[in-house]
Design an enzyme around this catalytic site. Structure first.
Site, PDB file in Angstrom:
ATOM      1  N   HIS A  63       1.008 -20.142 -33.021  1.00 60.64           N
ATOM      2  CA  HIS A  63      -0.280 -19.232 -32.430  1.00 60.64           C
ATOM      3  C   HIS A  63      -1.093 -19.819 -31.277  1.00 60.64           C
ATOM      4  CE1 HIS A  63      -4.138 -20.649 -34.482  1.00 60.64           C
ATOM      5  NE2 HIS A  63      -3.336 -20.964 -35.539  1.00 60.64           N
ATOM      6  N   ASP A 165      -5.765 -26.566 -33.450  1.00 62.45           N
ATOM      7  CA  ASP A 165      -5.460 -25.306 -34.242  1.00 62.45           C
ATOM      8  C   ASP A 165      -5.305 -24.126 -33.218  1.00 62.45           C
ATOM      9  OD1 ASP A 165      -5.087 -23.131 -36.127  1.00 62.45           O
ATOM     10  OD2 ASP A 165      -6.827 -23.353 -36.934  1.00 62.45           O
ATOM     11  N   GLU A 195      -3.845 -14.898 -34.802  1.00 60.79           N
ATOM     12  CA  GLU A 195      -3.432 -15.369 -36.008  1.00 60.79           C
ATOM     13  C   GLU A 195      -4.813 -15.528 -36.746  1.00 60.79           C
ATOM     14  OE1 GLU A 195      -2.928 -18.560 -39.097  1.00 60.79           O
ATOM     15  OE2 GLU A 195      -4.210 -18.484 -37.259  1.00 60.79           O
ATOM     16  N   GLU A 196      -6.024 -16.082 -36.165  1.00 61.94           N
ATOM     17  CA  GLU A 196      -7.004 -16.309 -36.842  1.00 61.94           C
ATOM     18  C   GLU A 196      -7.841 -15.104 -37.225  1.00 61.94           C
ATOM     19  OE1 GLU A 196      -7.972 -19.148 -37.462  1.00 61.94           O
ATOM     20  OE2 GLU A 196      -6.921 -20.663 -36.047  1.00 61.94           O
ATOM     21  N   ASP A 218       1.937 -24.635 -37.785  1.00 58.80           N
ATOM     22  CA  ASP A 218       0.419 -24.732 -37.417  1.00 58.80           C
ATOM     23  C   ASP A 218      -0.387 -25.977 -38.130  1.00 58.80           C
ATOM     24  OD1 ASP A 218      -2.210 -23.756 -37.094  1.00 58.80           O
ATOM     25  OD2 ASP A 218      -1.808 -21.886 -38.210  1.00 58.80           O
ATOM     26  N   HIS A 304     -11.089 -25.990 -37.362  1.00 60.75           N
ATOM     27  CA  HIS A 304     -11.992 -25.028 -36.861  1.00 60.75           C
ATOM     28  C   HIS A 304     -13.591 -25.979 -36.662  1.00 60.75           C
ATOM     29  CE1 HIS A 304     -10.301 -21.302 -38.536  1.00 60.75           C
ATOM     30  NE2 HIS A 304      -9.424 -22.200 -37.835  1.00 60.75           N
TER      31      HIS A 304
HETATM   32 CO    CO Z   1      -7.137 -21.471 -37.547  1.00 58.85          CO
HETATM   33 ZN    ZN Z   2      -4.095 -22.216 -37.103  1.00 59.99          ZN
END
Ligand code: CO
Ligand code: ZN
Length: 332
Positions: A63, A165, A195-196, A218, A304
């Site tokens: 992603h 990420d 994606e998130e 990922d 994150h």
């Molecule tokens: Co993420």
């Molecule tokens: Zn991810």
């Protein structure tokens, strides 16, 4: 690959706003694509030049989007209230810098609070240096989206930066396309969107491609930091082959194929069971009548946050694993 990762990770690309990342990727893969297209959700779909048209259809996905903040209200004094785009922990926000698509930067401040327990998104605001609402509105409007602003560093082969990420997954796929000499399979590399916020790009792209097998790339969490929840994944121990996360079970045939391939080629790997979170292969698995799908995960600390750490060796070994897989028979 470090150069690519630096470029991609510093780029602006919160969910739904992946244009800049997509443009970078389009340029990076141009020489290795026989066909590229962008669908209605903004997914970049690349059919690999090295593939074979009559072969099994393989979808690889990573992603492009990252978590971010969206402006929900601008007050009279010009401070911006916001809400999260994706899984943002307010504990990670205090004192951070954010960057809007225009390049505008802002700092994050907080109302006075009595205790740390009150540290919530609605106590925080973005300050862009405006004197009042009218001035703020010459720079930013309700609905504008910011990502964190952070540059990329490499210490001892390990990254410190934002959006590993999942720009790490994107970098792996670019490098795989570059190095793949040929394949008996028909390979679709998809750089997915959103994606998130619910695996949305993977959902539509898998429907369109209708693959015979799919693998998502990922990041995943690790158990190798002080007092971490026990988890059998560590930085630098090789690609983590997902068995389960909180949204999916890897297709056993795909998981076993990944493990067999790693063992046959002496590529280090780890087995991953992630307690919280999921990724694109969840959506791909349940596309149409179902797709055998698995995930190669990159061990990442501080997921994150603006200091996501991964070991570059894990990226190289993930590329090796994909190259071996794509050149061999797909036997599920
Ligand atoms: Co993420
Ligand atoms: Zn991810």
């Amino acid at each position: 690959m470090q150069e690519i990762l630096k470029q991609l990770s510093e780029q602006y690309g919160p969910s739904g706003n992946e244009e800049a990342v997509r443009q970078d990727l389009q340029a990076l893969v141009a020489d290795y694509a026989q066909e590229t297209r962008v669908d209605a959700l903004g997914n970049l779909i690349v059919r690999a030049k090295a593939g074979s048209a009559g072969g099994q259809r393989i979808m690889l996905a990573a992603h492009m989007d990252e978590i971010g903040l969206i402006v929900s209200y601008i007050d009279k004094k010009g401070f911006l209230r916001f809400t999260a785009v994706g899984g943002v922990n307010p504990l990670t926000l205090l004192g951070q810098r954010v960057r809007f698509a225009s390049g505008l930067l802002g700092g994050i401040g907080i109302e006075p609070i009595e205790s740390k327990n009150e540290l919530a998104m609605n106590k925080l605001f973005i300050d862009v240096g405006a004197k009042d609402r009218a001035e703020a509105e010459t720079m930013v409007r309700v609905g504008d989206v910011a990502c964190m602003d952070r540059s990329f560093y490499l210490n001892n082969g390990r990254t410190i930066g934002k959006a590993m990420d999942d720009r790490a997954g994107c970098a792996i796929l670019v490098e795989t396309l570059r190095q793949l000499p040929s394949s008996p399979h028909d390979i679709y590399v998809v750089f997915t969107t959103q994606e998130e916020i619910g695996l949305r790009g993977a959902t539509t792209s898998a429907y369109a491609i209708e693959p015979d097998m799919a693998i998502a790339l990922d990041v995943t969490c690790t158990g190798d930091t002080p007092e971490a929840q026990p988890m059998a994944v560590s930085l630098g121990e090789g690609p983590a082959i997902k068995v389960k996360d909180s949204g999916m079970l890897a297709h056993p045939g795909v998981k076993d194929l990944l493990i067999r391939t790693a063992e046959a080629h002496d590529i280090p790997y780890q087995r991953e069971v992630l307690l919280g979170g999921t990724t694109d292969s969840r959506a791909i698995q349940t596309s149409r009548a179902g797709v055998p799908a698995g995930t190669i995960s990159i061990a990442a600390r501080y997921v994150h946050t603006t200091s996501e750490m991964i070991d570059v060796e894990d990226l190289h070994n993930s590329v090796r694993l994909l190259l071996a897989l794509l050149q061999g028979p797909i036997d599920l």
